[in-house]
Design a protein around this motif. Structure first.
Motif, mmCIF file in Angstrom:
data_model
loop_
_atom_site.group_PDB
_atom_site.id
_atom_site.type_symbol
_atom_site.label_atom_id
_atom_site.label_comp_id
_atom_site.label_asym_id
_atom_site.label_seq_id
_atom_site.Cartn_x
_atom_site.Cartn_y
_atom_site.Cartn_z
ATOM 1 N N ILE A 215 -8.118 0.358 2.988
ATOM 2 C CA ILE A 215 -7.308 0.362 1.775
ATOM 3 C C ILE A 215 -6.376 -0.834 1.849
ATOM 4 O O ILE A 215 -5.571 -0.940 2.786
ATOM 5 C CB ILE A 215 -6.509 1.674 1.621
ATOM 6 C CG1 ILE A 215 -7.466 2.877 1.559
ATOM 7 C CG2 ILE A 215 -5.622 1.625 0.384
ATOM 8 C CD1 ILE A 215 -6.787 4.226 1.609
ATOM 9 N N GLU A 216 -6.518 -1.729 0.899
ATOM 10 C CA GLU A 216 -5.707 -2.950 0.839
ATOM 11 C C GLU A 216 -5.659 -3.675 2.184
ATOM 12 O O GLU A 216 -4.605 -4.107 2.644
ATOM 13 C CB GLU A 216 -4.301 -2.639 0.332
ATOM 14 C CG GLU A 216 -4.266 -2.256 -1.127
ATOM 15 C CD GLU A 216 -2.875 -2.310 -1.725
ATOM 16 O OE1 GLU A 216 -1.922 -2.768 -1.048
ATOM 17 O OE2 GLU A 216 -2.751 -1.898 -2.890
ATOM 18 N N MET B 281 0.851 -1.167 0.000
ATOM 19 C CA MET B 281 0.000 0.000 0.000
ATOM 20 C C MET B 281 0.899 1.234 0.000
ATOM 21 O O MET B 281 1.886 1.298 0.715
ATOM 22 C CB MET B 281 -0.888 -0.011 1.250
ATOM 23 C CG MET B 281 -1.723 1.240 1.423
ATOM 24 S SD MET B 281 -2.700 1.254 2.942
ATOM 25 C CE MET B 281 -1.425 1.557 4.157
ATOM 26 N N LYS B 282 0.502 2.209 -0.801
ATOM 27 C CA LYS B 282 1.251 3.466 -0.866
ATOM 28 C C LYS B 282 0.253 4.618 -0.847
ATOM 29 O O LYS B 282 -0.692 4.646 -1.630
ATOM 30 C CB LYS B 282 2.102 3.516 -2.139
ATOM 31 C CG LYS B 282 3.021 4.719 -2.217
ATOM 32 C CD LYS B 282 3.930 4.610 -3.436
ATOM 33 C CE LYS B 282 4.904 5.757 -3.497
ATOM 34 N NZ LYS B 282 5.789 5.632 -4.684
ATOM 35 N N LEU B 283 0.461 5.571 0.077
ATOM 36 C CA LEU B 283 -0.466 6.674 0.272
ATOM 37 C C LEU B 283 0.261 8.009 0.241
ATOM 38 O O LEU B 283 1.374 8.126 0.763
ATOM 39 C CB LEU B 283 -1.168 6.541 1.621
ATOM 40 C CG LEU B 283 -1.862 5.217 1.921
ATOM 41 C CD1 LEU B 283 -2.324 5.188 3.377
ATOM 42 C CD2 LEU B 283 -3.020 4.993 0.971
ATOM 43 N N LYS C 235 -1.166 8.341 -10.174
ATOM 44 C CA LYS C 235 -1.177 6.986 -10.749
ATOM 45 C C LYS C 235 -0.306 5.996 -9.988
ATOM 46 O O LYS C 235 -0.345 4.810 -10.274
ATOM 47 C CB LYS C 235 -0.742 7.059 -12.211
ATOM 48 C CG LYS C 235 -1.774 7.757 -13.080
ATOM 49 C CD LYS C 235 -1.410 7.680 -14.554
ATOM 50 C CE LYS C 235 -2.561 8.146 -15.385
ATOM 51 N NZ LYS C 235 -2.505 9.505 -15.826
ATOM 52 N N GLU C 236 0.474 6.480 -9.009
ATOM 53 C CA GLU C 236 1.378 5.561 -8.319
ATOM 54 C C GLU C 236 1.007 5.292 -6.862
ATOM 55 O O GLU C 236 1.656 4.489 -6.206
ATOM 56 C CB GLU C 236 2.829 6.031 -8.414
ATOM 57 C CG GLU C 236 3.174 7.223 -7.577
ATOM 58 C CD GLU C 236 4.663 7.546 -7.624
ATOM 59 O OE1 GLU C 236 5.299 7.467 -6.564
ATOM 60 O OE2 GLU C 236 5.164 7.870 -8.698
ATOM 61 N N VAL C 237 -0.028 5.956 -6.362
ATOM 62 C CA VAL C 237 -0.457 5.708 -4.982
ATOM 63 C C VAL C 237 -1.841 5.067 -4.968
ATOM 64 O O VAL C 237 -2.611 5.206 -5.915
ATOM 65 C CB VAL C 237 -0.466 7.010 -4.140
ATOM 66 C CG1 VAL C 237 0.935 7.572 -3.995
ATOM 67 C CG2 VAL C 237 -1.418 8.045 -4.693
ATOM 68 N N ASP C 238 -2.130 4.384 -3.883
ATOM 69 C CA ASP C 238 -3.438 3.755 -3.725
ATOM 70 C C ASP C 238 -4.496 4.746 -3.268
ATOM 71 O O ASP C 238 -5.685 4.510 -3.481
ATOM 72 C CB ASP C 238 -3.343 2.592 -2.731
ATOM 73 C CG ASP C 238 -2.396 1.521 -3.240
ATOM 74 O OD1 ASP C 238 -2.661 0.970 -4.326
ATOM 75 O OD2 ASP C 238 -1.377 1.253 -2.567
ATOM 76 N N ALA C 239 -4.067 5.838 -2.649
ATOM 77 C CA ALA C 239 -4.998 6.895 -2.247
ATOM 78 C C ALA C 239 -4.225 8.173 -1.980
ATOM 79 O O ALA C 239 -3.063 8.140 -1.571
ATOM 80 C CB ALA C 239 -5.779 6.495 -0.998
ATOM 81 N N GLU D 69 4.393 4.076 2.857
ATOM 82 C CA GLU D 69 4.439 2.827 2.093
ATOM 83 C C GLU D 69 4.480 1.655 3.069
ATOM 84 O O GLU D 69 5.357 1.595 3.928
ATOM 85 C CB GLU D 69 5.676 2.787 1.203
ATOM 86 C CG GLU D 69 5.697 3.874 0.148
ATOM 87 C CD GLU D 69 6.968 3.855 -0.666
ATOM 88 O OE1 GLU D 69 7.049 3.031 -1.615
ATOM 89 O OE2 GLU D 69 7.872 4.644 -0.364
#
Length: 169
Positions: free
Chosen positions: A69-70, A1-3, A25-29, A142
């Motif tokens: 999230i994830e 997961m990346k925020l 486009k590279e983070v989950d939120a 992350e």
């Protein structure tokens, strides 16, 4: 997961658009911890999970957000209702109540991250008016199976490497 975590941008718009372009486009939120001073339908804030801060008048933003999230329970608040300028105790009680793994907040404009009862509490600082440091900041969180990595960046997207933290799980 990346925020991506931001807070206390107090009316800034081009900086939020730049963050969306850079990380969208590279983070989950993308999370905004309040005091954006923007309206919910403004393009700059549209793709952020956003809470209402004490300087926000947009009623479409909730005071708190609890989401997953994830597989991670995320709690987002501005912090003024939890007295975060004085203590994290009230916020830690709320985090336990909602079973949060990650707690993101703003309000104090002071960046920081710490683990309390196996929960990450993080304030990304302020994109407009930092306190405690001169740099205007945001954070990237992350999580892997083994670690949680916290990186703070300036508004010029330079990592403040002395502030990087890695917590083992």
């Amino acid at each position: 997961m990346k925020l991506l975590i931001v807070s206390d941008s107090h009316g800034l718009t081009s900086e939020l658009l730049e963050l969306k372009e850079r990380y969208g486009k590279e983070v989950d939120a993308m999370i905004h911890c309040g005091d954006s001073e923007l309206q919910a339908d403004q393009e700059e804030i549209k793709d952020f999970l956003t809470v209402r801060g004490n300087c926000d008048y947009e009623r479409k933003f909730p005071l708190d957000i609890k989401t997953e999230i994830e597989g991670n329970n995320i709690f987002v608040t501005h912090g003024h209702h939890y007295n975060v300028k004085m203590t994290l105790m009230n916020l830690s009680y709320k985090a336990k109540e909602v079973n949060a793994d990650f707690v993101f907040f703003g309000h104090s404009h002071i960046l920081g991250a710490e683990m309390i009862d196996n929960r990450l509490f993080l304030n990304p600082g302020s994109l407009l008016m930092p306190r405690g440091r001169v740099e205007k900041t945001y954070a990237i969180v992350e999580k892997t199976e083994q670690t949680i990595r916290i990186s703070f960046y300036t508004d010029r997207h330079e990592e403040l490497q002395d502030l990087r933290q890695i917590f083992s799980l």
